[in-house]
Write a protein that holds these residues in place. Structure first.
Motif, PDB file in Angstrom:
ATOM      1  N   GLY A  81       0.810  -1.213   0.000  1.00 18.56           N
ATOM      2  CA  GLY A  81       0.000   0.000   0.000  1.00 18.56           C
ATOM      3  C   GLY A  81       0.839   1.256   0.000  1.00 18.56           C
ATOM      4  O   GLY A  81       0.556   2.224  -0.706  1.00 18.56           O
ATOM      5  N   LEU A  82       1.896   1.266   0.802  1.00 19.60           N
ATOM      6  CA  LEU A  82       2.759   2.444   0.874  1.00 19.60           C
ATOM      7  C   LEU A  82       3.611   2.592  -0.377  1.00 19.60           C
ATOM      8  O   LEU A  82       3.965   3.708  -0.753  1.00 19.60           O
ATOM      9  N   ARG A  83       3.943   1.467  -1.044  1.00 23.25           N
ATOM     10  CA  ARG A  83       4.643   1.574  -2.334  1.00 23.25           C
ATOM     11  C   ARG A  83       3.753   2.271  -3.363  1.00 23.25           C
ATOM     12  O   ARG A  83       4.225   3.099  -4.138  1.00 23.25           O
ATOM     13  N   THR A  84       2.483   1.898  -3.382  1.00 26.78           N
ATOM     14  CA  THR A  84       1.561   2.528  -4.327  1.00 26.78           C
ATOM     15  C   THR A  84       1.420   4.019  -4.030  1.00 26.78           C
ATOM     16  O   THR A  84       1.456   4.859  -4.935  1.00 26.78           O
ATOM     17  N   GLY A 129      -4.110  -0.072  -0.991  1.00 27.27           N
ATOM     18  CA  GLY A 129      -4.203   0.775   0.195  1.00 27.27           C
ATOM     19  C   GLY A 129      -4.485  -0.011   1.451  1.00 27.27           C
ATOM     20  O   GLY A 129      -4.302   0.487   2.558  1.00 27.27           O
ATOM     21  N   ARG A 130      -4.976  -1.256   1.308  1.00 28.05           N
ATOM     22  CA  ARG A 130      -5.217  -2.105   2.469  1.00 28.05           C
ATOM     23  C   ARG A 130      -3.966  -2.934   2.728  1.00 28.05           C
ATOM     24  O   ARG A 130      -3.771  -3.986   2.129  1.00 28.05           O
ATOM     25  N   ASP A 131      -3.111  -2.425   3.553  1.00 29.34           N
ATOM     26  CA  ASP A 131      -1.812  -3.055   3.785  1.00 29.34           C
ATOM     27  C   ASP A 131      -1.958  -4.158   4.816  1.00 29.34           C
ATOM     28  O   ASP A 131      -2.033  -3.935   6.005  1.00 29.34           O
ATOM     29  N   GLY A 132      -2.035  -5.377   4.314  1.00 29.23           N
ATOM     30  CA  GLY A 132      -2.248  -6.492   5.209  1.00 29.23           C
ATOM     31  C   GLY A 132      -1.152  -6.704   6.208  1.00 29.23           C
ATOM     32  O   GLY A 132      -1.350  -7.321   7.247  1.00 29.23           O
ATOM     33  N   GLY A 133       0.058  -6.195   5.930  1.00 26.07           N
ATOM     34  CA  GLY A 133       1.170  -6.382   6.864  1.00 26.07           C
ATOM     35  C   GLY A 133       1.373  -5.217   7.798  1.00 26.07           C
ATOM     36  O   GLY A 133       2.353  -5.155   8.514  1.00 26.07           O
TER      37      GLY A 133
END
Length: 411
Positions: A220-223, A404-408
């Motif tokens: 998500g943060l990469r995007t 955007g939903r960063d599972g980690g």
């Protein structure tokens, strides 16, 4: 009352942290565009003045890039107060060194001074993190928006200060900036409680292991980083080269550039006062639409028409203020598990990286035509708008498909 003091202190620090950084924008273009032959500052090693100008623009963001990538995470570990105090005092010394470099006409010393100043002025992520972690709900949204307004006001006050004080000497604006930063250090001492330094790893180990770019391991943060980098490349191309465009197209001097900047930053500051209000619309859809309007404003300078460009310069401030308020609040909510200092540091670092990229690209393109770098910036911002629009269409309920939903995040 405690929240009022916190927000007021943060906003004052925001103004002070950007006043010095924005000072050179109206000073450098006339200095290098109208460079006299034989000047060791503007003809260093016989290089073209426009190339030296672009390098001078780039070196401060290089320092900012390093500072914003590490200072936010360091403040997560060691506290906001000691980091803000250290960076304010250090940046004041950096501006004094800048003034000395200009006085002795030393281009290498000027670059060193601007780099060190940028390194220490990368503390905006600390202030944002301080608000994001201590406030909640609508108050946090409004406080972050007001803080953005303070940063915009600093970009207004800095160039205006340059225009008002340049008549007393080329070095005077930088000494005044140093005085403002000393005032900022005093404010930190009075407004924030003393914090106890925790035991553990040394600061350089924390900086190496917890810098903002470590967040790019999460999808998500990469995007977010990719979209934000494209957007800020357009914005920084505009910030860095519209003063040179005004010199070439309108034959503007430092004071005239400052007045144009006042119009733009005045709109941004006023817009930020209301930009943090709640809205039921999807934040990414709103951000995408606003990015498209920003791209259009930047593109007006590609026409080469002075009055059209001036309208675009001033109008730019409205959508940009709303865009920043939306994206920062959304990121603070979505990725809070990573630490607010690190997340806000990533957003600030992205802006600094964009400064470096566009200054380097502009160093080449301005040798042909300054409008080229501005048009390129508009195209990159327009591309970011299309990517955000596509991102907004991904079902938010599916962590496997929504970047955007960063599972980690909670790991």
């Amino acid at each position: 009352m405690k929240n009022v003091l916190l927000i007021a202190s943060a906003c004052l620090l925001g103004i002070l942290s950007t006043v010095g950084a924005s000072l050179p924008y109206p000073i450098l273009p006339p200095l290098f565009a109208n460079a006299a032959a034989g000047d060791s500052l503007t003809h260093f090693l016989g290089l073209p003045p426009k190339l030296l100008f672009a390098i001078a623009l780039m070196v401060n963001p290089v320092g900012l890039l390093i500072g914003t990538a590490t200072l936010g995470s360091l403040s997560d570990r060691y506290g906001r107060r000691p980091l803000l105090l250290t960076t304010a005092l250090g940046a004041a010394l950096g501006h004094m060194l800048t003034a000395w470099a200009l006085a002795i006409r030393s281009y290498p010393l000027f670059l060193l001074a601007r780099f060190c100043t940028g390194l220490l002025e990368g503390n905006g992520s600390i202030v944002r993190a301080m608000l994001a972690e201590r406030l909640q709900g609508m108050l946090r949204n409004q406080a972050l928006s007001w803080l953005n307004g303070s940063f915009y006001l600093g970009w207004l006050v800095g160039p205006l200060l340059a225009g008002l004080t340049i008549g007393w000497g080329l070095t005077v604006p930088f000494y005044v900036a140093a005085g403002f930063l000393l005032l900022g250090a005093l404010l930190v001492t009075l407004a924030l409680e003393r914090e106890v330094k925790p035991a553990g790893a040394a600061w350089w180990q924390v900086a190496r292991e917890r810098h903002a770019f470590n967040l790019l391991r999460h999808p998500g943060l990469r995007t977010l980083f990719g979209v934000q980098l494209a957007y800020t490349c357009g914005v920084t191309a505009f910030y860095e080269f519209y003063p040179l465009w005004l010199v070439e197209v309108g034959h503007y001097g430092t004071r005239a550039i400052s007045l144009a900047n006042v119009g733009m930053c005045g709109v941004m500051t006023a817009s930020s006062l209301v930009a943090g209000r709640q809205n039921r619309d999807d934040p990414l859809r709103r951000a995408a639409w606003l990015a498209a309007v920003v791209a259009l404003a930047i593109a007006t300078l590609g026409t080469g028409k002075l009055w059209i460009g001036l309208v675009g310069i001033v109008a730019f401030g409205l959508p940009h203020a709303f865009y920043n308020a939306i994206v920062q609040v959304w990121a603070a909510d979505r990725f809070s598990d990573h630490g607010q200092g690190a997340v806000m540091g990533l957003l600030s670092t992205t802006f600094c990286l964009a400064n470096i990229v566009m200054a380097a690209v502009g160093a080449v393109l301005t040798l042909v035509d300054t409008r080229l770098v501005l048009v390129l910036g508009a195209l990159m911002t327009a591309w970011s708008a299309t990517r955000m629009r596509a991102w907004a269409r991904v079902p938010a309920s599916d962590p496997a498909t929504d970047p955007g939903r960063d599972g980690g995040a909670a790991q």
